[in-house]
Scaffold this motif. Structure first.
Motif, PDB file in Angstrom:
ATOM      1  N   THR A   5      -1.262   3.783  -2.352  1.00 31.98           N
ATOM      2  CA  THR A   5      -0.428   2.672  -1.912  1.00 31.98           C
ATOM      3  C   THR A   5      -0.352   2.761  -0.394  1.00 31.98           C
ATOM      4  O   THR A   5      -0.008   3.815   0.152  1.00 31.98           O
ATOM      5  CB  THR A   5       0.978   2.747  -2.525  1.00 31.98           C
ATOM      6  OG1 THR A   5       0.860   2.674  -3.953  1.00 31.98           O
ATOM      7  CG2 THR A   5       1.848   1.601  -2.034  1.00 31.98           C
ATOM      8  N   TYR A   6      -0.689   1.672   0.279  1.00 31.01           N
ATOM      9  CA  TYR A   6      -0.801   1.738   1.733  1.00 31.01           C
ATOM     10  C   TYR A   6      -0.265   0.465   2.378  1.00 31.01           C
ATOM     11  O   TYR A   6      -0.016  -0.544   1.720  1.00 31.01           O
ATOM     12  CB  TYR A   6      -2.258   1.963   2.142  1.00 31.01           C
ATOM     13  CG  TYR A   6      -3.131   0.728   2.035  1.00 31.01           C
ATOM     14  CD1 TYR A   6      -3.460  -0.016   3.169  1.00 31.01           C
ATOM     15  CD2 TYR A   6      -3.618   0.289   0.806  1.00 31.01           C
ATOM     16  CE1 TYR A   6      -4.252  -1.154   3.075  1.00 31.01           C
ATOM     17  CE2 TYR A   6      -4.414  -0.839   0.706  1.00 31.01           C
ATOM     18  CZ  TYR A   6      -4.729  -1.561   1.845  1.00 31.01           C
ATOM     19  OH  TYR A   6      -5.494  -2.691   1.751  1.00 31.01           O
ATOM     20  N   ARG A   7      -0.117   0.543   3.689  1.00 31.57           N
ATOM     21  CA  ARG A   7       0.362  -0.604   4.464  1.00 31.57           C
ATOM     22  C   ARG A   7      -0.390  -0.632   5.789  1.00 31.57           C
ATOM     23  O   ARG A   7      -0.688   0.415   6.364  1.00 31.57           O
ATOM     24  CB  ARG A   7       1.867  -0.481   4.706  1.00 31.57           C
ATOM     25  CG  ARG A   7       2.447  -1.555   5.622  1.00 31.57           C
ATOM     26  CD  ARG A   7       3.929  -1.340   5.874  1.00 31.57           C
ATOM     27  NE  ARG A   7       4.713  -1.553   4.674  1.00 31.57           N
ATOM     28  CZ  ARG A   7       5.653  -0.731   4.227  1.00 31.57           C
ATOM     29  NH1 ARG A   7       5.897   0.390   4.882  1.00 31.57           N
ATOM     30  NH2 ARG A   7       6.331  -1.013   3.141  1.00 31.57           N
ATOM     31  N   ILE A   8      -0.684  -1.830   6.253  1.00 29.61           N
ATOM     32  CA  ILE A   8      -1.262  -2.011   7.584  1.00 29.61           C
ATOM     33  C   ILE A   8      -0.188  -2.623   8.476  1.00 29.61           C
ATOM     34  O   ILE A   8       0.322  -3.713   8.193  1.00 29.61           O
ATOM     35  CB  ILE A   8      -2.502  -2.925   7.545  1.00 29.61           C
ATOM     36  CG1 ILE A   8      -3.591  -2.314   6.657  1.00 29.61           C
ATOM     37  CG2 ILE A   8      -3.030  -3.157   8.959  1.00 29.61           C
ATOM     38  CD1 ILE A   8      -4.136  -0.998   7.144  1.00 29.61           C
ATOM     39  N   ASN A   9       0.173  -1.903   9.525  1.00 29.81           N
ATOM     40  CA  ASN A   9       1.245  -2.325  10.429  1.00 29.81           C
ATOM     41  C   ASN A   9       2.517  -2.600   9.626  1.00 29.81           C
ATOM     42  O   ASN A   9       2.972  -1.745   8.892  1.00 29.81           O
ATOM     43  CB  ASN A   9       0.797  -3.529  11.256  1.00 29.81           C
ATOM     44  CG  ASN A   9      -0.389  -3.186  12.145  1.00 29.81           C
ATOM     45  OD1 ASN A   9      -0.459  -2.090  12.689  1.00 29.81           O
ATOM     46  ND2 ASN A   9      -1.331  -4.115  12.280  1.00 29.81           N
ATOM     47  N   ALA A  11       2.848  -5.155   7.381  1.00 31.78           N
ATOM     48  CA  ALA A  11       2.541  -6.012   6.236  1.00 31.78           C
ATOM     49  C   ALA A  11       3.103  -5.392   4.956  1.00 31.78           C
ATOM     50  O   ALA A  11       3.402  -4.196   4.911  1.00 31.78           O
ATOM     51  CB  ALA A  11       1.034  -6.193   6.116  1.00 31.78           C
ATOM     52  N   PRO A  12       3.256  -6.191   3.896  1.00 31.78           N
ATOM     53  CA  PRO A  12       3.690  -5.626   2.608  1.00 31.78           C
ATOM     54  C   PRO A  12       2.702  -4.567   2.120  1.00 31.78           C
ATOM     55  O   PRO A  12       1.521  -4.580   2.484  1.00 31.78           O
ATOM     56  CB  PRO A  12       3.702  -6.850   1.680  1.00 31.78           C
ATOM     57  CG  PRO A  12       3.850  -8.024   2.589  1.00 31.78           C
ATOM     58  CD  PRO A  12       3.113  -7.655   3.841  1.00 31.78           C
ATOM     59  N   SER A  13       3.176  -3.658   1.290  1.00 32.92           N
ATOM     60  CA  SER A  13       2.309  -2.599   0.777  1.00 32.92           C
ATOM     61  C   SER A  13       1.283  -3.164  -0.193  1.00 32.92           C
ATOM     62  O   SER A  13       1.491  -4.221  -0.807  1.00 32.92           O
ATOM     63  CB  SER A  13       3.139  -1.520   0.082  1.00 32.92           C
ATOM     64  OG  SER A  13       3.803  -2.048  -1.046  1.00 32.92           O
ATOM     65  N   ASN A  39      -1.856  -5.885  -7.087  1.00 33.58           N
ATOM     66  CA  ASN A  39      -1.747  -5.340  -5.732  1.00 33.58           C
ATOM     67  C   ASN A  39      -0.724  -4.219  -5.631  1.00 33.58           C
ATOM     68  O   ASN A  39      -0.348  -3.824  -4.532  1.00 33.58           O
ATOM     69  CB  ASN A  39      -1.397  -6.451  -4.732  1.00 33.58           C
ATOM     70  CG  ASN A  39       0.024  -6.962  -4.912  1.00 33.58           C
ATOM     71  OD1 ASN A  39       0.669  -6.671  -5.919  1.00 33.58           O
ATOM     72  ND2 ASN A  39       0.504  -7.730  -3.950  1.00 33.58           N
ATOM     73  N   ASN A  40      -0.249  -3.692  -6.777  1.00 30.91           N
ATOM     74  CA  ASN A  40       0.667  -2.556  -6.705  1.00 30.91           C
ATOM     75  C   ASN A  40       0.354  -1.550  -7.810  1.00 30.91           C
ATOM     76  O   ASN A  40      -0.246  -1.884  -8.839  1.00 30.91           O
ATOM     77  CB  ASN A  40       2.130  -3.008  -6.766  1.00 30.91           C
ATOM     78  CG  ASN A  40       2.543  -3.488  -8.129  1.00 30.91           C
ATOM     79  OD1 ASN A  40       2.889  -2.686  -9.001  1.00 30.91           O
ATOM     80  ND2 ASN A  40       2.496  -4.807  -8.353  1.00 30.91           N
ATOM     81  N   MET A  41       0.757  -0.319  -7.574  1.00 30.02           N
ATOM     82  CA  MET A  41       0.365   0.798  -8.426  1.00 30.02           C
ATOM     83  C   MET A  41       0.878   0.667  -9.858  1.00 30.02           C
ATOM     84  O   MET A  41       0.127   0.901 -10.819  1.00 30.02           O
ATOM     85  CB  MET A  41       0.853   2.113  -7.817  1.00 30.02           C
ATOM     86  CG  MET A  41       0.333   3.355  -8.508  1.00 30.02           C
ATOM     87  SD  MET A  41      -1.432   3.645  -8.213  1.00 30.02           S
ATOM     88  CE  MET A  41      -1.397   4.245  -6.511  1.00 30.02           C
ATOM     89  N   LEU A  80       1.671   5.385   1.843  1.00 26.49           N
ATOM     90  CA  LEU A  80       2.998   5.485   1.244  1.00 26.49           C
ATOM     91  C   LEU A  80       2.939   6.394   0.018  1.00 26.49           C
ATOM     92  O   LEU A  80       1.869   6.863  -0.375  1.00 26.49           O
ATOM     93  CB  LEU A  80       3.491   4.093   0.850  1.00 26.49           C
ATOM     94  CG  LEU A  80       3.440   3.022   1.949  1.00 26.49           C
ATOM     95  CD1 LEU A  80       3.897   1.677   1.394  1.00 26.49           C
ATOM     96  CD2 LEU A  80       4.283   3.425   3.147  1.00 26.49           C
ATOM     97  N   ALA A  81       4.081   6.659  -0.595  1.00 26.28           N
ATOM     98  CA  ALA A  81       4.070   7.363  -1.875  1.00 26.28           C
ATOM     99  C   ALA A  81       3.251   6.542  -2.863  1.00 26.28           C
ATOM    100  O   ALA A  81       3.294   5.305  -2.831  1.00 26.28           O
ATOM    101  CB  ALA A  81       5.489   7.550  -2.397  1.00 26.28           C
ATOM    102  N   PRO A  82       2.481   7.186  -3.747  1.00 24.12           N
ATOM    103  CA  PRO A  82       1.672   6.415  -4.699  1.00 24.12           C
ATOM    104  C   PRO A  82       2.492   5.393  -5.482  1.00 24.12           C
ATOM    105  O   PRO A  82       2.054   4.268  -5.699  1.00 24.12           O
ATOM    106  CB  PRO A  82       1.097   7.495  -5.620  1.00 24.12           C
ATOM    107  CG  PRO A  82       1.062   8.725  -4.777  1.00 24.12           C
ATOM    108  CD  PRO A  82       2.281   8.634  -3.901  1.00 24.12           C
ATOM    109  N   ILE A  83       3.680   5.809  -5.924  1.00 24.05           N
ATOM    110  CA  ILE A  83       4.628   4.895  -6.575  1.00 24.05           C
ATOM    111  C   ILE A  83       5.889   4.900  -5.715  1.00 24.05           C
ATOM    112  O   ILE A  83       6.777   5.736  -5.892  1.00 24.05           O
ATOM    113  CB  ILE A  83       4.942   5.335  -8.019  1.00 24.05           C
ATOM    114  CG1 ILE A  83       3.648   5.451  -8.831  1.00 24.05           C
ATOM    115  CG2 ILE A  83       5.902   4.354  -8.686  1.00 24.05           C
ATOM    116  CD1 ILE A  83       3.848   5.966 -10.248  1.00 24.05           C
ATOM    117  N   PRO A  84       5.986   3.993  -4.743  1.00 22.29           N
ATOM    118  CA  PRO A  84       7.103   4.042  -3.794  1.00 22.29           C
ATOM    119  C   PRO A  84       8.473   3.862  -4.449  1.00 22.29           C
ATOM    120  O   PRO A  84       9.459   4.414  -3.965  1.00 22.29           O
ATOM    121  CB  PRO A  84       6.800   2.879  -2.840  1.00 22.29           C
ATOM    122  CG  PRO A  84       5.326   2.653  -2.970  1.00 22.29           C
ATOM    123  CD  PRO A  84       5.006   2.950  -4.398  1.00 22.29           C
TER     124      PRO A  84
END
Length: 305
Positions: A5-9, A11-13, A39-41, A80-84
């Motif tokens: 799970t990631y974020r650019i700047n 933007a939403p994860s 788009n999410n884990m 981010l944490a894999p499951i935020p």
């Protein structure tokens, strides 16, 4: 697959797949290949093994141009944490390595006898944070901030009264968790205040699907503080293995897809050392599990935030 799970700047994860030094965005790849992916884990985990097979096929059949269009360098992303935000509390397992039982009996007033059944506690979802983030040390609350490297199991399906021999069929994948513990915050033997404070469940950096881990009961795990090794063991030394834990938990709780089980820590925790060693603002703690990666966090004073 290695899922992230990631974020650019700002933007939403997003959900991504790690291939070498790049992150392939799941939703963008699915759109490009006309084979939708979430788009999410948690939504991806809900798809089970079918989702992993679908994503693997899309990655393997994508051209270089297609991958370039829907990927970013890992160095450009915030991991981010894999499951935020898990759907419910994390299941924690205490006293699950023989030598940790012994050191805890010496320093934490727990029994020196080996547990006859898993010791279960929980960590709230608000404790979750990712790699390269801060662990908050509130010195008004604790003077004994401790570390615990652990293998975490993520379930791919739920159930009740799960047989031991079938338990691994319920596993989706694995990640690293550092079960941060304020040793002086236990209350009448209860651990949730000690282990459930904000940022006390760093996880990551990735979620590795179970097909990539040949034997979860033979993984090296280690931890360093400021580069000095404090813990080094192997999951084969668990008192209750993953099959045991899933079976036992499912006899008293209904387990669900996306549930997280932190399987316990080996010896070497700060409270068990002589003299005791606890973490303080500025310390950097790194927890590593073989085949998954290293989770890195820095201790910060709550007053500095």
């Amino acid at each position: 697959m290695k899922l992230v799970t990631y974020r650019i700047n700002h933007a939403p994860s997003s959900l991504g797949f790690i291939e070498g030094n790049i992150i392939i965005d799941a939703e963008k790849l699915g759109h490009l290949k006309k084979s939708p992916l979430p788009n999410n884990m948690l939504d991806f985990i809900d798809l089970g093994e079918h989702g992993v097979k679908q994503a693997t096929q899309l990655v393997n059949t994508a051209t270089e141009e297609e991958l370039l269009e829907c990927s970013v360098p890992i160095s450009n992303a915030t991991i981010l944490a894999p499951i935020p935000k898990p759907r419910k509390n994390i299941f924690g397992i205490g006293l699950n390595y023989t030598e940790h039982v012994a050191e805890s009996a010496r320093s934490l007033d727990t029994s020196k006898e080996l547990p006859q059944q898993p010791v279960i506690f929980s960590k709230p979802t608000t404790a979750v944070t990712g790699t390269n983030t801060n662990i908050i040390h509130n010195q008004k609350v604790t003077q004994q901030l401790d570390y615990e490297v652990e293998l975490a199991v993520i379930l791919g399906k739920g159930g009740k009264n799960i047989a031991k021999e079938n338990a691994l069929d319920y596993v989706y994948g694995y990640t690293v968790i550092n079960d941060i513990s304020a040793r002086d915050c236990r209350r009448a033997g209860q651990w949730i205040v000690s282990k459930g404070q904000d940022t006390f469940a760093p996880m990551g950096p990735v979620l590795v699907t179970k097909d990539e881990i040949a034997d979860p009961h033979n993984l090296n795990l280690s931890l360093t503080v400021n580069g000095v090794e404090k813990q080094n063991s192997n999951t084969k030394f668990m008192l209750f293995n993953i099959n045991d834990l899933i079976h036992d938990l499912s006899t008293v709780f209904t387990l669900e897809t996306g549930d997280i089980i932190a399987t316990g820590t080996p010896a070497g925790v700060g409270a068990g050392r002589n003299p005791q060693e606890f973490m303080w603002p500025g310390d950097v703690v790194e927890a590593t599990v073989e085949g998954i990666g290293t989770l890195k966090n820095t201790i910060v004073d709550s007053e500095s935030l």
